[in-house]
Design a protein around this motif. Structure first.
Motif, PDB file in Angstrom:
ATOM      1  N   VAL A 110    -178.772 -61.617  19.098  1.00  0.00           N
ATOM      2  CA  VAL A 110    -177.432 -61.893  18.590  1.00  0.00           C
ATOM      3  C   VAL A 110    -177.512 -62.002  17.067  1.00  0.00           C
ATOM      4  O   VAL A 110    -178.150 -62.909  16.529  1.00  0.00           O
ATOM      5  CB  VAL A 110    -176.858 -63.192  19.190  1.00  0.00           C
ATOM      6  CG1 VAL A 110    -175.484 -63.474  18.613  1.00  0.00           C
ATOM      7  CG2 VAL A 110    -176.772 -63.077  20.707  1.00  0.00           C
ATOM      8  N   ASP A 126    -174.796 -62.196  14.972  1.00  0.00           N
ATOM      9  CA  ASP A 126    -173.880 -63.286  14.669  1.00  0.00           C
ATOM     10  C   ASP A 126    -173.233 -63.688  15.997  1.00  0.00           C
ATOM     11  O   ASP A 126    -173.659 -63.232  17.048  1.00  0.00           O
ATOM     12  CB  ASP A 126    -172.843 -62.903  13.606  1.00  0.00           C
ATOM     13  CG  ASP A 126    -171.998 -61.707  14.007  1.00  0.00           C
ATOM     14  OD1 ASP A 126    -171.760 -61.512  15.217  1.00  0.00           O
ATOM     15  OD2 ASP A 126    -171.562 -60.959  13.114  1.00  0.00           O
ATOM     16  N   GLY A 127    -172.260 -64.534  15.965  1.00  0.00           N
ATOM     17  CA  GLY A 127    -171.683 -65.000  17.213  1.00  0.00           C
ATOM     18  C   GLY A 127    -170.891 -63.971  17.966  1.00  0.00           C
ATOM     19  O   GLY A 127    -170.443 -64.222  19.091  1.00  0.00           O
ATOM     20  N   ASN A 128    -170.690 -62.790  17.378  1.00  0.00           N
ATOM     21  CA  ASN A 128    -169.809 -61.805  17.984  1.00  0.00           C
ATOM     22  C   ASN A 128    -170.455 -60.460  18.261  1.00  0.00           C
ATOM     23  O   ASN A 128    -169.789 -59.563  18.764  1.00  0.00           O
ATOM     24  CB  ASN A 128    -168.604 -61.566  17.065  1.00  0.00           C
ATOM     25  CG  ASN A 128    -167.832 -62.829  16.788  1.00  0.00           C
ATOM     26  OD1 ASN A 128    -167.153 -63.346  17.655  1.00  0.00           O
ATOM     27  ND2 ASN A 128    -167.954 -63.351  15.570  1.00  0.00           N
ATOM     28  N   LYS A 181    -174.111 -58.423  19.603  1.00  0.00           N
ATOM     29  CA  LYS A 181    -175.462 -58.416  20.154  1.00  0.00           C
ATOM     30  C   LYS A 181    -176.052 -57.022  19.992  1.00  0.00           C
ATOM     31  O   LYS A 181    -175.377 -56.025  20.225  1.00  0.00           O
ATOM     32  CB  LYS A 181    -175.424 -58.812  21.627  1.00  0.00           C
ATOM     33  CG  LYS A 181    -176.783 -58.990  22.283  1.00  0.00           C
ATOM     34  CD  LYS A 181    -176.635 -59.253  23.777  1.00  0.00           C
ATOM     35  CE  LYS A 181    -175.910 -60.555  24.053  1.00  0.00           C
ATOM     36  NZ  LYS A 181    -175.838 -60.820  25.519  1.00  0.00           N
ATOM     37  N   THR A 185    -168.651 -59.512  22.561  1.00  0.00           N
ATOM     38  CA  THR A 185    -168.559 -60.708  23.384  1.00  0.00           C
ATOM     39  C   THR A 185    -167.809 -60.450  24.686  1.00  0.00           C
ATOM     40  O   THR A 185    -167.989 -61.172  25.667  1.00  0.00           O
ATOM     41  CB  THR A 185    -167.860 -61.838  22.605  1.00  0.00           C
ATOM     42  OG1 THR A 185    -166.599 -61.353  22.114  1.00  0.00           O
ATOM     43  CG2 THR A 185    -168.707 -62.310  21.444  1.00  0.00           C
TER      44      THR A 185
END
Length: 304
Positions: free
Chosen positions: A148, A150-152, A154, A190
Protein backbone atom coordinates in the motif's frame (compact mmCIF):
# COMPACT_ATOMS: atom_id res chain seq x y z
CA UNK A 1 -8.76 4.88 -9.14
CA UNK A 2 -7.75 7.26 -11.90
CA UNK A 3 -5.29 6.38 -14.67
CA UNK A 4 -3.89 8.98 -17.05
CA UNK A 5 -1.87 7.84 -20.07
CA UNK A 6 0.61 10.71 -20.34
CA UNK A 7 2.54 9.01 -23.16
CA UNK A 8 1.70 5.98 -25.30
CA UNK A 9 4.72 5.55 -27.61
CA UNK A 10 7.82 3.44 -27.18
CA UNK A 11 11.32 4.91 -26.92
CA UNK A 12 11.88 7.77 -29.32
CA UNK A 13 8.20 8.69 -29.49
CA UNK A 14 6.21 9.39 -32.62
CA UNK A 15 7.63 10.92 -34.72
CA UNK A 16 11.11 9.76 -33.77
CA UNK A 17 13.70 12.49 -34.34
CA UNK A 18 15.84 10.55 -36.84
CA UNK A 19 13.22 8.37 -38.52
CA UNK A 20 11.59 8.73 -41.92
CA UNK A 21 9.34 5.67 -41.72
CA UNK A 22 5.81 5.99 -43.06
CA UNK A 23 4.30 6.74 -39.64
CA UNK A 24 6.88 9.37 -38.72
CA UNK A 25 6.51 11.18 -42.04
CA UNK A 26 2.71 11.18 -41.65
CA UNK A 27 2.91 12.44 -38.06
CA UNK A 28 5.23 15.30 -39.04
CA UNK A 29 2.85 16.19 -41.86
CA UNK A 30 -0.04 16.50 -39.35
CA UNK A 31 -1.93 13.64 -40.97
CA UNK A 32 -5.31 13.10 -39.26
CA UNK A 33 -4.67 9.36 -39.51
CA UNK A 34 -1.38 9.21 -37.54
CA UNK A 35 -1.46 11.08 -34.23
CA UNK A 36 1.88 11.99 -32.59
CA UNK A 37 2.58 10.36 -29.25
CA UNK A 38 5.20 10.98 -26.58
CA UNK A 39 7.22 8.27 -24.84
CA UNK A 40 5.32 5.90 -22.56
CA UNK A 41 4.26 7.32 -19.23
CA UNK A 42 1.40 6.63 -16.83
CA UNK A 43 0.04 8.56 -13.84
CA UNK A 44 -2.21 6.83 -11.31
CA UNK A 45 -4.15 8.05 -8.28
CA UNK A 46 -6.30 6.37 -5.70
CA UNK A 47 -8.04 9.56 -4.58
CA UNK A 48 -7.71 12.04 -7.47
CA UNK A 49 -5.37 14.27 -5.43
CA UNK A 50 -2.19 12.32 -4.73
CA UNK A 51 -0.57 10.94 -7.89
CA UNK A 52 2.11 8.34 -8.61
CA UNK A 53 4.07 8.22 -11.83
CA UNK A 54 4.73 4.82 -13.32
CA UNK A 55 8.23 5.24 -14.74
CA UNK A 56 9.82 8.56 -15.65
CA UNK A 57 9.89 9.17 -19.39
CA UNK A 58 12.40 11.45 -21.17
CA UNK A 59 9.31 13.47 -22.21
CA UNK A 60 8.16 13.90 -18.61
CA UNK A 61 8.44 17.68 -18.39
CA UNK A 62 6.13 18.29 -21.35
CA UNK A 63 3.79 15.52 -20.23
CA UNK A 64 3.35 17.14 -16.82
CA UNK A 65 2.88 20.55 -18.42
CA UNK A 66 -0.01 19.22 -20.52
CA UNK A 67 -1.85 17.77 -17.50
CA UNK A 68 -3.15 20.41 -15.05
CA UNK A 69 -4.00 17.83 -12.38
CA UNK A 70 -0.24 17.28 -11.98
CA UNK A 71 0.65 20.98 -11.64
CA UNK A 72 1.83 22.57 -8.36
CA UNK A 73 -0.67 24.76 -6.48
CA UNK A 74 0.33 28.34 -5.65
CA UNK A 75 -1.70 28.33 -2.43
CA UNK A 76 0.53 25.53 -1.10
CA UNK A 77 3.75 27.53 -1.29
CA UNK A 78 6.55 28.14 -3.76
CA UNK A 79 7.63 24.51 -4.25
CA UNK A 80 5.05 21.72 -4.16
CA UNK A 81 3.66 18.92 -6.30
CA UNK A 82 0.71 16.51 -6.26
CA UNK A 83 3.17 13.77 -7.32
CA UNK A 84 3.79 11.52 -4.32
CA UNK A 85 6.27 9.18 -5.95
CA UNK A 86 7.56 7.23 -8.94
CA UNK A 87 7.26 3.47 -9.45
CA UNK A 88 9.80 2.02 -11.89
CA UNK A 89 9.16 -1.11 -13.97
CA UNK A 90 12.77 -1.32 -15.22
CA UNK A 91 16.08 0.54 -15.33
CA UNK A 92 15.79 1.23 -19.07
CA UNK A 93 16.64 4.76 -20.16
CA UNK A 94 13.14 5.20 -21.61
CA UNK A 95 11.74 4.61 -18.12
CA UNK A 96 14.27 6.47 -15.96
CA UNK A 97 15.74 9.51 -17.73
CA UNK A 98 12.79 11.60 -16.59
CA UNK A 99 13.98 11.21 -12.99
CA UNK A 100 16.73 13.70 -13.80
CA UNK A 101 14.02 16.27 -14.53
CA UNK A 102 12.82 15.91 -10.92
CA UNK A 103 16.01 17.24 -9.35
CA UNK A 104 14.74 20.73 -8.44
CA UNK A 105 15.06 20.46 -4.64
CA UNK A 106 11.66 18.78 -4.13
CA UNK A 107 11.63 15.47 -2.21
CA UNK A 108 10.74 12.48 -4.36
CA UNK A 109 9.98 8.87 -3.39
CA UNK A 110 11.12 6.24 -5.89
CA UNK A 111 10.07 2.57 -5.79
CA UNK A 112 11.67 -0.30 -7.70
CA UNK A 113 13.02 -3.82 -7.40
CA UNK A 114 16.39 -4.33 -5.74
CA UNK A 115 18.00 -5.01 -9.13
CA UNK A 116 16.76 -1.79 -10.69
CA UNK A 117 17.87 0.15 -7.62
CA UNK A 118 21.34 -1.44 -7.82
CA UNK A 119 21.76 -0.44 -11.48
CA UNK A 120 20.70 3.17 -10.97
CA UNK A 121 22.70 3.65 -7.77
CA UNK A 122 25.95 3.10 -9.67
CA UNK A 123 25.21 5.92 -12.12
CA UNK A 124 26.49 9.29 -10.85
CA UNK A 125 23.86 11.15 -12.88
CA UNK A 126 21.20 10.08 -10.39
CA UNK A 127 23.11 11.65 -7.49
CA UNK A 128 21.52 14.88 -8.77
CA UNK A 129 18.37 13.69 -7.03
CA UNK A 130 20.15 14.27 -3.71
CA UNK A 131 21.17 17.91 -4.02
CA UNK A 132 19.82 18.40 -0.50
CA UNK A 133 19.93 15.75 2.26
CA UNK A 134 17.05 13.30 2.07
CA UNK A 135 15.73 14.68 -1.21
CA UNK A 136 15.25 11.26 -2.80
CA UNK A 137 13.90 8.34 -0.82
CA UNK A 138 14.21 4.93 -2.45
CA UNK A 139 11.92 2.08 -1.56
CA UNK A 140 12.77 -1.44 -2.69
CA UNK A 141 9.57 -3.41 -3.27
CA UNK A 142 9.41 -7.21 -3.28
CA UNK A 143 7.82 -8.87 -6.29
CA UNK A 144 4.56 -10.70 -5.78
CA UNK A 145 3.65 -8.91 -2.54
CA UNK A 146 0.98 -6.17 -2.51
CA UNK A 147 2.23 -2.91 -1.03
CA UNK A 148 0.00 0.00 0.00
CA UNK A 149 1.69 3.21 -1.20
CA UNK A 150 -0.91 5.38 0.45
CA UNK A 151 -4.31 4.71 1.96
CA UNK A 152 -5.97 4.56 -1.44
CA UNK A 153 -3.62 2.69 -3.77
CA UNK A 154 -2.15 -0.80 -3.63
CA UNK A 155 0.67 -1.91 -5.94
CA UNK A 156 1.98 -5.39 -6.72
CA UNK A 157 5.15 -5.87 -8.76
CA UNK A 158 5.02 -8.91 -11.05
CA UNK A 159 8.38 -10.36 -12.01
CA UNK A 160 8.93 -10.89 -15.75
CA UNK A 161 11.75 -12.43 -17.79
CA UNK A 162 14.23 -9.67 -18.56
CA UNK A 163 17.82 -8.56 -18.59
CA UNK A 164 19.86 -5.54 -17.51
CA UNK A 165 19.74 -2.49 -19.80
CA UNK A 166 22.21 -2.32 -22.68
CA UNK A 167 24.21 0.44 -20.96
CA UNK A 168 25.20 -1.88 -18.08
CA UNK A 169 28.79 -3.12 -18.40
CA UNK A 170 29.50 -6.81 -18.96
CA UNK A 171 31.30 -7.02 -15.62
CA UNK A 172 28.41 -5.49 -13.69
CA UNK A 173 25.89 -7.53 -15.69
CA UNK A 174 27.37 -10.79 -14.33
CA UNK A 175 26.58 -9.68 -10.77
CA UNK A 176 22.93 -8.80 -11.40
CA UNK A 177 19.87 -11.01 -11.21
CA UNK A 178 18.40 -10.84 -14.71
CA UNK A 179 15.02 -11.93 -13.29
CA UNK A 180 14.89 -8.75 -11.18
CA UNK A 181 15.20 -6.28 -14.05
CA UNK A 182 11.67 -6.06 -15.49
CA UNK A 183 8.27 -6.06 -13.80
CA UNK A 184 4.67 -5.42 -14.62
CA UNK A 185 2.34 -3.76 -12.13
CA UNK A 186 -1.05 -4.64 -10.70
CA UNK A 187 -2.70 -1.46 -9.39
CA UNK A 188 -5.64 -1.84 -7.03
CA UNK A 189 -8.11 0.70 -5.65
CA UNK A 190 -9.87 0.57 -2.30
CA UNK A 191 -13.03 -0.58 -4.09
CA UNK A 192 -11.16 -3.69 -5.25
CA UNK A 193 -11.02 -2.70 -8.92
CA UNK A 194 -7.69 -3.49 -10.55
CA UNK A 195 -5.59 -2.40 -13.50
CA UNK A 196 -2.53 -4.07 -15.02
CA UNK A 197 0.32 -2.03 -16.52
CA UNK A 198 2.82 -4.11 -18.51
CA UNK A 199 4.67 -1.83 -20.99
CA UNK A 200 7.28 -4.52 -21.60
CA UNK A 201 5.90 -8.04 -21.93
CA UNK A 202 8.32 -10.67 -23.22
CA UNK A 203 5.67 -13.40 -23.39
CA UNK A 204 2.14 -14.19 -22.25
CA UNK A 205 2.23 -17.03 -19.75
CA UNK A 206 -0.83 -18.72 -18.26
CA UNK A 207 0.04 -17.08 -14.95
CA UNK A 208 0.10 -13.61 -16.51
CA UNK A 209 -3.19 -14.18 -18.31
CA UNK A 210 -4.74 -15.37 -15.05
CA UNK A 211 -3.63 -12.13 -13.41
CA UNK A 212 -5.12 -10.13 -16.27
CA UNK A 213 -8.43 -11.92 -15.73
CA UNK A 214 -8.59 -10.38 -12.24
CA UNK A 215 -8.34 -6.86 -13.69
CA UNK A 216 -10.88 -4.50 -15.19
CA UNK A 217 -8.24 -2.76 -17.35
CA UNK A 218 -5.08 -4.16 -18.93
CA UNK A 219 -2.53 -1.77 -20.43
CA UNK A 220 -0.23 -4.11 -22.33
CA UNK A 221 2.92 -4.04 -24.44
CA UNK A 222 2.04 -2.94 -27.97
CA UNK A 223 5.58 -2.16 -29.11
CA UNK A 224 5.59 -4.15 -32.35
CA UNK A 225 2.96 -5.61 -34.64
CA UNK A 226 5.19 -8.40 -35.98
CA UNK A 227 8.24 -10.36 -34.91
CA UNK A 228 10.40 -9.02 -37.78
CA UNK A 229 9.03 -5.47 -37.89
CA UNK A 230 12.36 -3.71 -37.47
CA UNK A 231 14.26 -6.27 -39.53
CA UNK A 232 11.99 -5.65 -42.51
CA UNK A 233 12.95 -1.96 -42.40
CA UNK A 234 16.64 -2.24 -41.57
CA UNK A 235 18.83 -5.33 -41.86
CA UNK A 236 20.71 -6.40 -38.76
CA UNK A 237 18.21 -5.10 -36.24
CA UNK A 238 16.85 -7.42 -33.52
CA UNK A 239 13.48 -9.15 -33.55
CA UNK A 240 10.62 -8.18 -31.26
CA UNK A 241 11.19 -11.02 -28.79
CA UNK A 242 14.94 -10.41 -28.80
CA UNK A 243 14.12 -6.92 -27.54
CA UNK A 244 11.80 -8.31 -24.86
CA UNK A 245 8.45 -7.57 -26.53
CA UNK A 246 5.80 -10.04 -27.62
CA UNK A 247 4.37 -8.84 -30.96
CA UNK A 248 0.66 -8.05 -31.31
CA UNK A 249 -0.12 -9.98 -34.49
CA UNK A 250 0.41 -13.53 -35.65
CA UNK A 251 -0.61 -16.92 -34.31
CA UNK A 252 1.53 -16.50 -31.18
CA UNK A 253 0.99 -12.76 -30.76
CA UNK A 254 -0.75 -11.09 -27.85
CA UNK A 255 -3.92 -9.97 -29.67
CA UNK A 256 -5.53 -13.39 -29.74
CA UNK A 257 -5.03 -13.86 -25.99
CA UNK A 258 -5.99 -10.34 -24.91
CA UNK A 259 -9.12 -10.33 -27.05
CA UNK A 260 -10.30 -13.41 -25.15
CA UNK A 261 -10.11 -11.83 -21.70
CA UNK A 262 -13.62 -12.11 -20.32
CA UNK A 263 -13.95 -8.93 -18.25
CA UNK A 264 -10.91 -6.74 -18.93
CA UNK A 265 -10.68 -3.71 -21.16
CA UNK A 266 -7.47 -4.39 -23.13
CA UNK A 267 -5.43 -1.39 -24.29
CA UNK A 268 -2.11 -1.43 -26.16
CA UNK A 269 0.52 1.07 -25.07
CA UNK A 270 4.32 1.57 -25.47
CA UNK A 271 3.80 1.49 -29.26
CA UNK A 272 6.86 1.79 -31.48
CA UNK A 273 6.88 4.45 -34.20
CA UNK A 274 7.15 1.71 -36.86
CA UNK A 275 4.02 -0.14 -35.71
CA UNK A 276 1.30 -0.03 -38.40
CA UNK A 277 -1.49 0.06 -35.79
CA UNK A 278 -0.65 3.76 -35.34
CA UNK A 279 -2.10 4.44 -38.79
CA UNK A 280 -5.87 4.54 -38.37
CA UNK A 281 -6.35 3.56 -42.02
CA UNK A 282 -4.23 0.40 -41.76
CA UNK A 283 -5.66 -3.13 -41.70
CA UNK A 284 -3.67 -3.79 -38.51
CA UNK A 285 -5.39 -0.88 -36.74
CA UNK A 286 -8.75 -2.23 -37.85
CA UNK A 287 -7.92 -5.78 -36.73
CA UNK A 288 -7.08 -4.57 -33.21
CA UNK A 289 -10.34 -2.67 -32.88
CA UNK A 290 -12.42 -5.49 -34.35
CA UNK A 291 -10.89 -7.83 -31.76
CA UNK A 292 -12.31 -5.58 -29.05
CA UNK A 293 -8.97 -4.08 -27.99
CA UNK A 294 -7.90 -0.43 -27.93
CA UNK A 295 -4.84 1.63 -28.88
CA UNK A 296 -3.66 4.11 -26.26
CA UNK A 297 -3.02 7.76 -27.00
CA UNK A 298 -1.55 10.67 -25.05
CA UNK A 299 -4.18 12.12 -22.76
CA UNK A 300 -6.25 8.95 -22.47
CA UNK A 301 -8.12 8.87 -19.14
CA UNK A 302 -9.42 5.76 -17.42
CA UNK A 303 -11.56 5.81 -14.27
CA UNK A 304 -12.14 2.69 -12.20
Amino acid sequence: MWLHVLGAAAGGGLPQWNCACTNCVAARSCSPLVTPRSQSQLAVSGDGCSWYLVNASPDLRDQLLRNPKLHPHSEQGLRNTPISGVVLTSADLDHTLGLLLMREFTPVSIYSTAGVRAVLSTNPFFSMLDRVPGQSQWGVLPTGTPIVLDGNLKVTMVRLPGKPPAYVSDEWRKQLDSEDMTVGLILEATNGRRAAYFPALPALSKETLSLFETCQVVLADGTFWSESELQSLQAGTPSATEMGHIPIGGDTGSLRALSNLSHARSIYTHINNTNPVLDESSPQHRVVLEAGCEIAFDGMEINL
